[in-house]
Design an enzyme around this catalytic site. Structure first.
Site, short mmCIF file in Angstrom:
data_model
loop_
_atom_site.label_atom_id
_atom_site.label_comp_id
_atom_site.label_asym_id
_atom_site.label_seq_id
_atom_site.Cartn_x
_atom_site.Cartn_y
_atom_site.Cartn_z
N LYS A 1 37.48 52.41 52.11
CA LYS A 1 38.72 52.38 51.44
C LYS A 1 39.86 53.23 52.86
O LYS A 1 38.82 54.31 52.82
CB LYS A 1 38.50 53.16 50.03
N SER B 1 42.97 50.14 42.55
CA SER B 1 43.77 50.39 43.74
C SER B 1 43.15 50.04 45.40
O SER B 1 43.26 49.59 46.13
CB SER B 1 44.56 51.27 43.78
N SER C 1 39.88 52.45 39.74
CA SER C 1 40.16 52.01 40.91
C SER C 1 38.72 51.35 41.67
O SER C 1 38.67 51.31 42.53
CB SER C 1 40.91 52.83 41.79
#
Length: 452
Positions: free
Chosen positions: A49, A124, A148
């Site tokens: 990420k 997210s 997330s």
């Protein structure tokens, strides 16, 4: 090649790093040829990420304010991944500074759900979840502040685990809300995430909040019997739940009972206050952490002759709407006259929520709930309604506030077309990740992932 062919539709990646990946692959090949012992993740294609630092690669946090920022060092989690032999393929898309539940708040473009390209992958960490779901990586790293990792895992039909707060070093994770942030893995199986979690977990002298608690061999206990395991089912998490989610989760609970688990009704009475509590604390911490993006030290700078104008226009042009919204909310709840009424009260409620879990774990080994109240929703459906977007985290924020570990596993699909994945969340006491993974693996092995 698969990323080049398919990621134009899914858009899971913000950037790939073929040179770094091939260099690591050649290193593994040399070890194989020389008959040397291999690491537990040798040759495993991995995505990271884009809020986690990777040396020599852009780490943008999916924000225009860091669009050209190149990280000078690796996060501890990335160091440990590569030391275990993992091959980092690239950086995945996310909501800007990890603020969102759909990956539509990226400063560059939204990511699509591989099961239906017209829908969100969750957030997210939507890019990391979508990369695994679309077979554009075998495993990936995400970050979890209020759900997330677990929520996008549910919406994309993969496994995602958030360890106990302090289980994985946060060194090199760009801060959103420091008392809530975690790094954790996605995978297609429980065994995959167990292996990755073991590789990245453990005390790190560079992170004072990382815990000096021994890391268990999570794979060694995966196949133990579930007979006698006490599974708590909190009534608060099933009130008003849609049938398409509730029916699948109930079938999952029924399967655990067939595997020998004792199903125990429990109550977590302060659950109703969790969303309000979470969004006070996380926005307060965000407003403090994001003050560093002022155009002076690094990142985007608006070229204004006056200092005040430079500050204002840098932030106005560099930050997206959701980040601005959270900074303003956080600054408000920390301001004179409101600190006691909002922030201090939220911290007291956080203690009550944590106490609910501690009392529940005196009676049960794990707690099972839905991960998300709804399946993957349409792109654009909630983007103009922040409150509805925040409510997508209603079942995940409690574990984040309490600092306990949680995992989301697939437990079937919705009826009708498209048949969208449904996730089931399992929670355990602090540092009981081994028990969590054992129950999740037993559920997977018994066919729980494919519940009709």
């Amino acid at each position: 090649e698969r990323i080049a062919q398919q990621d134009q539709q899914v858009r899971a990646y913000l950037g790939v790093c073929p040179e770094r990946a091939l260099a690591q692959a050649r290193k593994i090949d040399r070890q194989v040829a020389a008959g040397e012992p291999l690491g537990p993740l040798a040759g495993v294609p991995t995505a990271v990420k884009d809020v986690i630092l990777t040396r020599g690669l852009r780490t943008t946090c999916a924000s225009r304010i860091l669009e050209n920022y190149v990280a000078p060092y690796d996060a501890t989690a990335v160091e440990r991944l590569e030391a275990a032999g993992a091959v980092v393929l690239g950086k995945t898309n996310c909501d800007e500074f990890a603020m969102g539940s759909s990956t539509e708040n990226s400063g560059f473009f939204p990511t699509c759900n591989p099961h239906d390209l017209s829908r969100v992958p969750g957030g997210s960490s939507g890019g990391s979840a979508a990369a695994v779901a679309a077979n554009l990586a075998t495993v990936s790293l995400g970050s979890d502040t209020g759900g997330s990792i677990r929520q996008p895992a549910a919406l994309c039909g993969v496994v995602g685990i958030m360890g106990t707060y302090g289980r994985v070093s946060r060194f090199g994770l760009v801060a959103f809300a420091s008392s809530l942030d975690h790094i954790g893995p996605f995978g297609r199986t429980v065994r995959d995430v167990a292996r990755v979690l073991r590789a990245i977990a453990g005390r790190d002298p560079k992170d004072s909040t990382s815990a000096a608690v021994p890391v268990a061999d999570y794979e060694a206990t995966l196949d133990q019997s579930l007979r006698g395991v006490k599974v708590g089912v909190p009534s608060e998490y099933f009130a008003g739940l849609s049938a398409e989610i509730g029916d699948n989760v109930q079938k999952g609970i029924d399967l655990l009972a067939k595997l020998g688990c004792s199903i125990v009704p429990i109550s977590l009475p302060h659950t109703d206050y969790a969303i309000a509590c979470y969004y006070i604390i996380c926005t307060a911490e965000a407003s403090s952490n994001l003050a560093r993006y002022d155009g002076v030290r690094y990142g985007f700078r608006s070229p204004e002759p006056e200092l005040h104008d430079m500050y204002r226009k840098t932030r106005d042009q560099g930050f997206g709407a959701e980040v601005k919204r959270r900074i303003m909310l956080g600054t408000h709840v920390l301001s004179s006259g409101y600190y006691d009424a909002y922030y201090l009260k939220a911290q007291k409620v956080r203690t009550l929520i944590a106490r609910d879990f501690l009392e529940a774990f005196e009676a049960v080994d794990v707690i099972v709930t839905p991960t998300s109240p709804i399946p993957a929703f349409k792109l654009g459906e909630r983007v103009d309604d922040p409150l509805q977007m925040y409510l997508a985290d209603i079942y995940t924020v409690t574990a984040s506030l309490a600092g306990i570990p949680g995992i989301s596993v697939p437990c079937g699909r919705t009826k009708g077309e498209p048949r969208l994945p449904v996730g089931m969340q399992m929670l355990a006491k602090h540092f009981r990740e081994a028990r969590l993974l054992q129950v999740a693996h037993g559920f997977e092995k018994a066919g729980g992932f494919a519940i009709a």
